[in-house]
Scaffold this active site. Structure first.
Site, PDB file in Angstrom:
ATOM      1  N   LYS A  66       5.656   2.779  -2.541  1.00  0.00           N
ATOM      2  CA  LYS A  66       4.708   2.548  -1.449  1.00  0.00           C
ATOM      3  C   LYS A  66       3.949   3.824  -1.100  1.00  0.00           C
ATOM      4  CE  LYS A  66       7.522  -1.216   0.309  1.00  0.00           C
ATOM      5  NZ  LYS A  66       8.616  -1.625   1.216  1.00  0.00           N
ATOM      6  N   GLN A 110      11.831   0.171   6.297  1.00  0.00           N
ATOM      7  CA  GLN A 110      12.380  -0.429   5.096  1.00  0.00           C
ATOM      8  C   GLN A 110      13.683  -1.161   5.414  1.00  0.00           C
ATOM      9  OE1 GLN A 110      10.904  -0.311   1.916  1.00  0.00           O
ATOM     10  NE2 GLN A 110      12.471  -1.835   1.444  1.00  0.00           N
ATOM     11  N   ASP A 133       4.146  -5.174   8.073  1.00  0.00           N
ATOM     12  CA  ASP A 133       5.068  -6.102   7.408  1.00  0.00           C
ATOM     13  C   ASP A 133       4.875  -7.528   7.901  1.00  0.00           C
ATOM     14  OD1 ASP A 133       6.672  -5.254   5.331  1.00  0.00           O
ATOM     15  OD2 ASP A 133       8.176  -4.336   6.617  1.00  0.00           O
TER      16      ASP A 133
END
Length: 310
Positions: A66, A110, A133
């Site tokens: 990422k 994460q 997200d």
């Protein structure tokens, strides 16, 4: 004759493969161009903060990927690596600082988190406008209501691949196998918003094979290696395999497979994503897309493509 048949079989298989890696590369190229234009117009470089708690090897790989791709498309990346002993209070304090930081447009924590940290509390602490997200309850509600908001990256990647492959999805019968908050539920909602007729299957569903065979679009996200075979697939259906499973053969050799038996499904499907190289690359590309969308929203500029999947 046998050589010709083998060649034809290879060509036919290739024609049904939906190349998520190639699509993701094109999408990242588009995002890079739009980021450059955004920076020129506003003087602000979109910023993505990624927080990793602990030392899970798979999570470390995801975070590095990422960060690298953010830099490649011109997005500033801020990496926060925290020890596994980090408390929930400490993590929430960091999120508060990132919420208030104007250089940060997107925040991604994460998952999974260590067991002593409440994931729901962490997700809800993120500013919904920076929730790239798409997991915050406010963004979940906006998706359910068909309103603009951050959409989870993997389901968004699935939708973009389907629209690229099939065009207008209106009226198509879609079956989603799996009802997780991360993939199953949001992809079902996206498909419903795209005017599909949607059925969601799960561990308590009856006659799963027959239900799957009705699908023009079959999305599988359950985390069970190769559970979907040819018998589940309507001839010509488009099949998206979201599963990523590491299995070991009798020799101890490990390989990645999806939730769909690729070779079996290829004999029936009209389009099929491989594992790896299908949905996975789309997830990270859509994270970049969401970060740019968040930066635009925060600067009160219009979001390209407008609307429900931005």
């Amino acid at each position: 004759m046998n050589q010709l048949s083998a060649s034809q079989a290879i060509e036919e298989t290739c024609s049904i493969v939906i190349d998520g890696k190639a699509f993701a590369k094109r999408l990242r190229g588009e995002v890079a161009e739009e980021v450059a234009s955004f920076v020129a117009d506003t003087g602000h470089q979109p910023g993505l903060a990624v927080v990793l708690v602990g030392s899970d090897p798979a999570s470390q790989v995801y975070v590095r990927t990422k960060m690298r791709q953010a830099e490649e498309v011109g997005i500033a990346s801020f990496q926060h690596l925290l020890g596994s002993e980090t408390t929930e209070t400490q993590l929430l304090s960091l999120i508060t600082l990132l919420n208030e930081d104007d250089s940060v447009d997107g925040i991604l924590v994460q998952l999974p988190l260590p067991e002593h940290i409440n994931e729901s509390a962490v997700i809800e602490a993120i500013d919904p406008a920076k929730d790239v997200d798409g997991f915050h309850p406010i963004n979940v509600g906006r998706l359910s209501a068909g309103e603009p908001g951050m959409v989870p990256c993997t389901p968004l990647g699935c939708l973009l691949l389907l629209q690229d492959r099939l065009g207008d999805l209106s009226g198509m019968k879609a079956v989603v196998v799996g009802r997780s908050n991360i993939v199953g539920k949001p992809i079902g909602q996206l498909l419903l918003n795209a005017n599909c007729t949607v059925t969601t299957l799960h561990s308590r569903s009856r006659d799963m094979v027959a239900e799957c065979r009705r699908a023009d679009i079959l999305v599988v996200a359950v985390g069970l290696p190769e559970m979907i075979g040819a018998e589940h697939i309507k001839p010509g259906a488009t099949v998206l395999d979201v599963g990523i499973n590491r299995i070991e053969n009798a020799k101890g050799e490990k390989r990645l497979v999806g939730d769909v038996d690729f070779d079996a499904a290829a004999s029936k499907a009209g389009g099929l994503t491989p594992v790896p190289g299908g949905i996975g690359p789309m997830t990270v590309a859509c994270l970049m897309r969401n970060t740019l969308a968040a930066a635009r929203q925060r600067s009160h500029t219009s979001v390209t493509g407008g609307g429900k999947t931005s």
